[in-house]
Write a protein that holds these residues in place. Sequence first.
Motif, mmCIF file in Angstrom:
data_model
loop_
_atom_site.group_PDB
_atom_site.id
_atom_site.type_symbol
_atom_site.label_atom_id
_atom_site.label_comp_id
_atom_site.label_asym_id
_atom_site.label_seq_id
_atom_site.Cartn_x
_atom_site.Cartn_y
_atom_site.Cartn_z
ATOM 1 N N PRO A 1 0.827 -1.214 0.000
ATOM 2 C CA PRO A 1 0.000 0.000 0.000
ATOM 3 C C PRO A 1 0.851 1.250 0.000
ATOM 4 N N SER A 2 0.471 2.223 -0.813
ATOM 5 C CA SER A 2 1.224 3.468 -0.919
ATOM 6 C C SER A 2 0.333 4.526 -1.533
ATOM 7 N N VAL A 3 0.615 5.803 -1.207
ATOM 8 C CA VAL A 3 -0.132 6.901 -1.817
ATOM 9 C C VAL A 3 0.337 7.149 -3.242
ATOM 10 N N SER A 4 1.478 6.585 -3.606
ATOM 11 C CA SER A 4 2.007 6.712 -4.963
ATOM 12 C C SER A 4 1.990 5.352 -5.640
ATOM 13 N N THR A 5 2.107 5.354 -6.952
ATOM 14 C CA THR A 5 2.086 4.109 -7.717
ATOM 15 C C THR A 5 3.425 3.914 -8.422
ATOM 16 N N TYR A 6 4.055 2.772 -8.143
ATOM 17 C CA TYR A 6 5.319 2.433 -8.796
ATOM 18 C C TYR A 6 5.311 0.954 -9.129
ATOM 19 N N ASP A 7 5.879 0.611 -10.270
ATOM 20 C CA ASP A 7 6.147 -0.777 -10.632
ATOM 21 C C ASP A 7 7.655 -0.949 -10.647
ATOM 22 N N ILE A 8 8.147 -1.851 -9.787
ATOM 23 C CA ILE A 8 9.590 -2.011 -9.633
ATOM 24 C C ILE A 8 9.983 -3.451 -9.958
ATOM 25 N N PRO A 9 10.613 -3.674 -11.097
ATOM 26 C CA PRO A 9 11.124 -5.023 -11.400
ATOM 27 C C PRO A 9 12.417 -5.263 -10.630
ATOM 28 N N LEU A 10 12.534 -6.418 -9.997
ATOM 29 C CA LEU A 10 13.728 -6.709 -9.199
ATOM 30 C C LEU A 10 14.891 -7.192 -10.068
ATOM 31 N N CYS A 11 14.607 -7.570 -11.301
ATOM 32 C CA CYS A 11 15.652 -7.808 -12.311
ATOM 33 C C CYS A 11 16.655 -8.898 -11.936
ATOM 34 N N GLY A 12 16.223 -9.866 -11.147
ATOM 35 C CA GLY A 12 17.105 -10.978 -10.819
ATOM 36 C C GLY A 12 18.120 -10.691 -9.736
ATOM 37 N N ARG A 13 18.114 -9.463 -9.181
ATOM 38 C CA ARG A 13 19.098 -9.115 -8.143
ATOM 39 C C ARG A 13 18.592 -9.408 -6.738
ATOM 40 N N GLY A 14 17.325 -9.776 -6.610
ATOM 41 C CA GLY A 14 16.801 -10.189 -5.316
ATOM 42 C C GLY A 14 16.248 -9.057 -4.482
ATOM 43 N N LEU A 15 15.947 -9.384 -3.227
ATOM 44 C CA LEU A 15 15.326 -8.436 -2.295
ATOM 45 C C LEU A 15 15.970 -8.579 -0.925
ATOM 46 N N LEU A 16 16.369 -7.453 -0.351
ATOM 47 C CA LEU A 16 16.920 -7.432 1.006
ATOM 48 C C LEU A 16 15.851 -6.902 1.943
ATOM 49 N N LEU A 17 15.436 -7.709 2.917
ATOM 50 C CA LEU A 17 14.401 -7.341 3.871
ATOM 51 C C LEU A 17 15.042 -6.814 5.152
ATOM 52 N N ILE A 18 14.677 -5.588 5.532
ATOM 53 C CA ILE A 18 15.210 -4.975 6.752
ATOM 54 C C ILE A 18 14.039 -4.613 7.658
ATOM 55 N N PRO A 19 14.003 -5.149 8.888
ATOM 56 C CA PRO A 19 12.915 -4.804 9.805
ATOM 57 C C PRO A 19 13.087 -3.402 10.366
ATOM 58 N N SER A 20 11.988 -2.810 10.815
ATOM 59 C CA SER A 20 12.049 -1.475 11.421
ATOM 60 C C SER A 20 11.114 -1.404 12.617
ATOM 61 N N TRP A 21 11.617 -0.840 13.704
ATOM 62 C CA TRP A 21 10.816 -0.658 14.924
ATOM 63 C C TRP A 21 9.874 0.524 14.782
ATOM 64 N N PHE A 22 10.275 1.543 14.015
ATOM 65 C CA PHE A 22 9.503 2.783 13.929
ATOM 66 C C PHE A 22 8.670 2.918 12.651
ATOM 67 N N ALA A 23 8.964 2.155 11.617
ATOM 68 C CA ALA A 23 8.274 2.329 10.339
ATOM 69 C C ALA A 23 6.780 2.103 10.490
ATOM 70 N N THR A 24 5.994 2.921 9.789
ATOM 71 C CA THR A 24 4.537 2.766 9.803
ATOM 72 C C THR A 24 4.032 2.136 8.510
ATOM 73 N N GLY A 25 4.921 1.878 7.587
ATOM 74 C CA GLY A 25 4.563 1.265 6.323
ATOM 75 C C GLY A 25 5.829 0.886 5.582
ATOM 76 N N PRO A 26 5.709 0.382 4.366
ATOM 77 C CA PRO A 26 6.894 -0.055 3.622
ATOM 78 C C PRO A 26 7.738 1.104 3.125
#
Length: 340
Positions: free
Chosen positions: A208-233
């Motif tokens: 969910p986001s107020v903006s619209t983006y399409d992001i291809p990961l292009c085979g480089r993968g995804l790094l997931l970082i947790p956040s204590w303060f984040a209210t969204g992605p």
Amino acid sequence: MIRLHFTAADLCRITLAPAVDALAETALGAGLLLRPCGRDGGGGPGQARRARAAAREWRGRSARGGSTVRGGVLAELIGEDGFVPDFLLQPEVLDFAEGLEAAAATPPERLALDLGIPEAAGWNGALARPGRWARELAQGSTAASRALVHDTRHFFETWVEPLWPRIHRDTLADRALRSEMLLRGGVDALLTTLGTTWRWQAPTLHLPSVSTYDIPLCGRGLLLIPSWFATGPLVMYRPEAATVLVYPLNDAAAGDAGTDERPEALAALLGRTRARVLALLRSPATTTALAERASVSLAAASHQAAVLRAAGLVDTVRTGTAVLHSLTPLGHSLLAGVVR
């Protein structure tokens, strides 16, 4: 809506960061503390309303403490919707001091792009109206860079660092939960359970986001970082490395979601430690993860789970070399207060 598009190669290159990004946490904490009544870019609830229960409690305690909250130049950088410029995300340098040093060394042309200076840069997430200091920073001003370092360090040491043991503990619990999801159901389970309002529809993760983006990961993968303060992605696209996705910590894994519901009644019925263990199992846990969440020994966690299992409140199944504990319907009902 932000849509992350995976290839088969990307699904094989999903990694979990070992800890939170301390510099990003400082920026996100500043946004939460400095703008408690702000409204998001889509006109929705304020950022504080969307924060985790523990982060809202922290903000409330900070406001009642009597100290004046000053963010300095951070207040100019952090948007009311939680926007954080990419240069304040240092995914490869999780230590605060090293991350701040790396941010201060960001080339002016990169700063100009991150901050939308000149506005023709066209990055929708950039500052809507960059102030004088932000413009000077993007022009390579030494004084502006010193102000960034000073104000960011001061905010971290005053408001975030005292909370760091709690952040570290909750991050370990969340990491254990994500590992359990991967163990139980593979990548599909991991991506499905990242956020309650996020949708995994292979091969695309919808955020969910107020903006619209399409992001291809292009085979480089995804790094997931947790956040204590984040209210969204928060998403950081890197053309030569894995895309970064900062996600809010799971409240239940950290022991924040409902662990104080009906505390006296359950403690009187089950004992305080056992009642806490039952509440923590709202999110399934291995014995090791349960011990970390409850801050007890492995033997104690195993014993408490066994007692609750004998009472019909917990199920235990073996998954590979580990055992996984989860609530039974009766356990859920007891916590919800509907057992008669």
